[in-house]
Scaffold this motif. Structure first.
Motif, short mmCIF file in Angstrom:
data_model
loop_
_atom_site.label_atom_id
_atom_site.label_comp_id
_atom_site.label_asym_id
_atom_site.label_seq_id
_atom_site.Cartn_x
_atom_site.Cartn_y
_atom_site.Cartn_z
N ASN A 2 -47.02 13.28 -4.28
CA ASN A 2 -46.73 11.84 -4.56
C ASN A 2 -45.89 11.06 -3.65
O ASN A 2 -45.97 9.71 -3.70
N ALA A 116 -59.59 14.88 4.63
CA ALA A 116 -58.98 14.77 3.18
C ALA A 116 -58.89 15.99 2.27
O ALA A 116 -58.12 16.53 1.90
N TYR A 120 -55.67 17.91 1.11
CA TYR A 120 -55.56 18.20 -0.16
C TYR A 120 -55.12 19.66 -0.09
O TYR A 120 -54.00 19.90 -0.94
N ASN A 125 -49.92 13.73 2.31
CA ASN A 125 -50.51 12.49 1.45
C ASN A 125 -51.07 11.14 2.39
O ASN A 125 -51.27 10.26 1.84
N GLN A 151 -60.99 5.17 1.84
CA GLN A 151 -59.83 5.58 1.14
C GLN A 151 -60.01 5.48 -0.29
O GLN A 151 -59.59 6.60 -1.03
N VAL A 152 -60.44 4.53 -1.07
CA VAL A 152 -60.97 4.47 -2.30
C VAL A 152 -61.77 5.55 -2.84
O VAL A 152 -61.91 6.23 -3.71
N LEU A 154 -62.64 8.46 -1.32
CA LEU A 154 -62.02 9.76 -1.29
C LEU A 154 -60.80 10.26 -2.53
O LEU A 154 -61.04 11.08 -3.36
N ASN A 155 -60.06 9.04 -2.74
CA ASN A 155 -59.19 9.14 -3.98
C ASN A 155 -59.76 9.59 -5.32
O ASN A 155 -59.42 10.05 -6.16
N THR A 160 -56.88 12.02 -6.12
CA THR A 160 -55.79 11.83 -5.15
C THR A 160 -55.16 10.58 -5.19
O THR A 160 -55.74 9.39 -5.51
N ARG A 161 -54.07 10.38 -4.18
CA ARG A 161 -53.39 9.21 -4.01
C ARG A 161 -53.24 9.22 -2.46
O ARG A 161 -52.23 8.72 -1.86
N LEU A 162 -54.27 9.69 -1.84
CA LEU A 162 -54.17 9.58 -0.18
C LEU A 162 -54.16 8.09 0.24
O LEU A 162 -54.72 7.29 -0.22
N LYS A 163 -53.32 8.16 1.35
CA LYS A 163 -53.35 6.84 2.07
C LYS A 163 -53.88 7.17 3.42
O LYS A 163 -53.69 8.10 4.13
#
Ligand code: ZN
Length: 233
Positions: A2, A116, A120, A125, A151-152, A154-155, A160-163
């Motif tokens: 997070n 990614a 994970y 993150n 990014q969208v 993958l998440n 997840t909330r990867l940036k």
């Protein structure tokens, strides 16, 4: 996963990804690196990686503390499923669609997806990549829109909330040299000059002021022009 305090940097051993790694080390408490062996013709990039990592560690105690595991991933399947001047021994040329034949379709999409997956598993993150829209080649998988969409995707696909961070996206090569100087002064500049590798032909015989390389291939020309711009010539 997070808090945005840890990063996985796509690190090839070239100028751009080394600058991105220094950028990440200045920002995140925990930084790991990932590299891909896909049968690239300038595999010499991969051989300089360990010495760059070692040099970055010795440059500052903070970097030494922050820099963690390096993940080397075998993606030799990329050479098997694509036909490109980066993985085969053909002359570098422009194609009818305006892209150079060094373009490996989907390469960065695959790299980011694999990164990614590793992030994970490792609980990292932020993904950091050296993609750049101002590059000479206009590779479509280096575009900002591509990275944002990825990014969208993958998440959504991994919950997840990867940036995805691309610190070089809007700057040219001269500004990339400047960024390295701002991040690590002369020591980092010298490391990037003589320690990183960019040349498509894998030439490492002569050290120019901008680094090693043949001086003639598109990658060398871009690097040399950027360095000249940075030096104000
Ligand atoms: Zn070259």
């Amino acid at each position: 996963m997070n808090s945005a305090d840890s990063a996985l940097v796509l690190f090839s051993g070239g100028q751009d990804s080394t600058t991105c790694l220094a950028w990440a080390l200045a920002r995140y408490d925990r930084v790991e690196t990932i590299g891909f062996d896909y049968g690239q013709r300038h595999a010499i990039e991969l051989t300089v990686r360990p010495s760059i990592l070692h040099a970055l560690r010795t440059m500052s105690p903070a970097s030494d503390r922050r820099l963690g595991e390096d993940h080397m991933i075998d993606l030799s399947l990329l050479a098997k499923i694509s036909d490109t001047a980066l993985t085969s021994n053909v002359e570098i040329a422009m194609l009818e669609n305006g892209l150079p034949n060094t373009f490996v379709p989907g390469r960065n999409l695959l790299f980011m997806t694999v990164a990614a997956t590793v992030a994970y598993r490792r609980g990292l993150n932020v993904l950091v990549g050296g993609m750049c829209e101002t590059d000479f080649s206009g590779y479509p998988d280096c575009r900002d829109d591509t990275m944002k969409a990825l990014q969208v995707t993958l998440n959504l696909g991994m919950a997840t909330r990867l940036k995805v961070e691309t610190p070089l996206m809007w700057i040219d090569k001269a500004a990339t040299w400047k960024m390295a100087q701002d991040l690590g002064g002369t020591a980092l500049l010298d490391l990037i000059r003589s320690g990183t590798h960019t040349c498509y032909l894998g030439e490492r015989g002569t050290l120019h002021d901008w680094g090693y390389g043949c001086g003639k291939c598109p990658a060398c020309e871009l690097r040399a022009r950027g360095y000249a711009g940075f030096m104000g010539r």
